[in-house]
Design a protein around this motif. Structure first.
Motif, PDB file in Angstrom:
ATOM      1  N   THR A  28       0.853  -1.185   0.000  1.00 52.81           N
ATOM      2  CA  THR A  28       0.000   0.000   0.000  1.00 52.81           C
ATOM      3  C   THR A  28       0.886   1.231   0.000  1.00 52.81           C
ATOM      4  OG1 THR A  28      -0.106   0.176   2.420  1.00 52.81           O
ATOM      5  CG2 THR A  28      -1.773  -1.195   1.347  1.00 52.81           C
ATOM      6  N   GLY A  29       0.307   2.358  -0.342  1.00 53.21           N
ATOM      7  CA  GLY A  29       1.051   3.611  -0.301  1.00 53.21           C
ATOM      8  C   GLY A  29       0.450   4.608  -1.266  1.00 53.21           C
ATOM      9  N   GLU A  30       0.893   5.826  -1.120  1.00 53.99           N
ATOM     10  CA  GLU A  30       0.403   6.899  -1.971  1.00 53.99           C
ATOM     11  C   GLU A  30       0.911   6.730  -3.395  1.00 53.99           C
ATOM     12  OE1 GLU A  30       1.231  10.759  -0.362  1.00 53.99           O
ATOM     13  OE2 GLU A  30       0.764  10.106   1.670  1.00 53.99           O
ATOM     14  N   THR A  31       0.277   7.439  -4.306  1.00 53.59           N
ATOM     15  CA  THR A  31       0.733   7.467  -5.687  1.00 53.59           C
ATOM     16  C   THR A  31       2.168   7.983  -5.713  1.00 53.59           C
ATOM     17  OG1 THR A  31      -1.505   7.895  -6.457  1.00 53.59           O
ATOM     18  CG2 THR A  31       0.298   8.471  -7.963  1.00 53.59           C
ATOM     19  N   ALA A  33       4.776   6.287  -4.596  1.00 56.41           N
ATOM     20  CA  ALA A  33       5.561   5.770  -3.470  1.00 56.41           C
ATOM     21  C   ALA A  33       6.527   4.659  -3.885  1.00 56.41           C
ATOM     22  CB  ALA A  33       4.629   5.260  -2.366  1.00 56.41           C
ATOM     23  N   LYS A  35       5.334   1.464  -5.422  1.00 57.06           N
ATOM     24  CA  LYS A  35       4.728   0.125  -5.468  1.00 57.06           C
ATOM     25  C   LYS A  35       4.984  -0.557  -6.807  1.00 57.06           C
ATOM     26  CE  LYS A  35       0.685   1.875  -4.646  1.00 57.06           C
ATOM     27  NZ  LYS A  35       1.017   3.289  -4.495  1.00 57.06           N
TER      28      LYS A  35
END
Length: 123
Positions: A28-31, A33, A35
């Protein structure tokens, strides 16, 4: 199973180490980040085609190193056939992408063809 993956200079990731454990792992994570870069690094270790555009801006090369738990005798045999040594049930695999477009693959510290790396990691 991947026990640990270390990424250096790939896309937005300057340097990151991720330790994985049995069971469900959720990214998970912000745009922005990183992933996608983590997934891309796993794909590169599985033998996917390298793209020089993945190398972080300003860097000469990107590197992905992973420690694999080797419990499957077929995987150990594939690594051995490639000249890579499994030590204490673990195998280190790597992929290096250069900004010039060339890439190299390693298994157990030995240079191997990318296709062979894919065979070992998908085993």
């Amino acid at each position: 199973m991947i026990e640990e993956i270390r990424i250096r200079d790939l896309g937005v990731i300057e340097e990151a180490t991720v330790s994985l454990h049995p069971g469900l792992t959720v990214l998970t994570g912000e745009t922005g980040a990183g992933k996608t870069m983590l997934v891309s690094s796993i794909e590169l270790l599985l033998g996917s085609r390298a793209d020089a555009a993945l190398v972080r801006t300003g860097a000469q090369e990107a590197a992905i190193d992973a420690v694999l738990e080797v419990a499957d005798p077929e995987l150990a045999r594939a690594a051995d056939d490639a000249g890579a040594s499994v030590e204490d049930g673990e195998l280190t695999v790597s992929r290096v992408l250069r900004s010039t477009g060339r890439s190299r693959a390693y298994a157990g510290g030995r240079t191997v063809p990318v296709g062979t790396l894919g065979e070992i990691t998908q085993g």
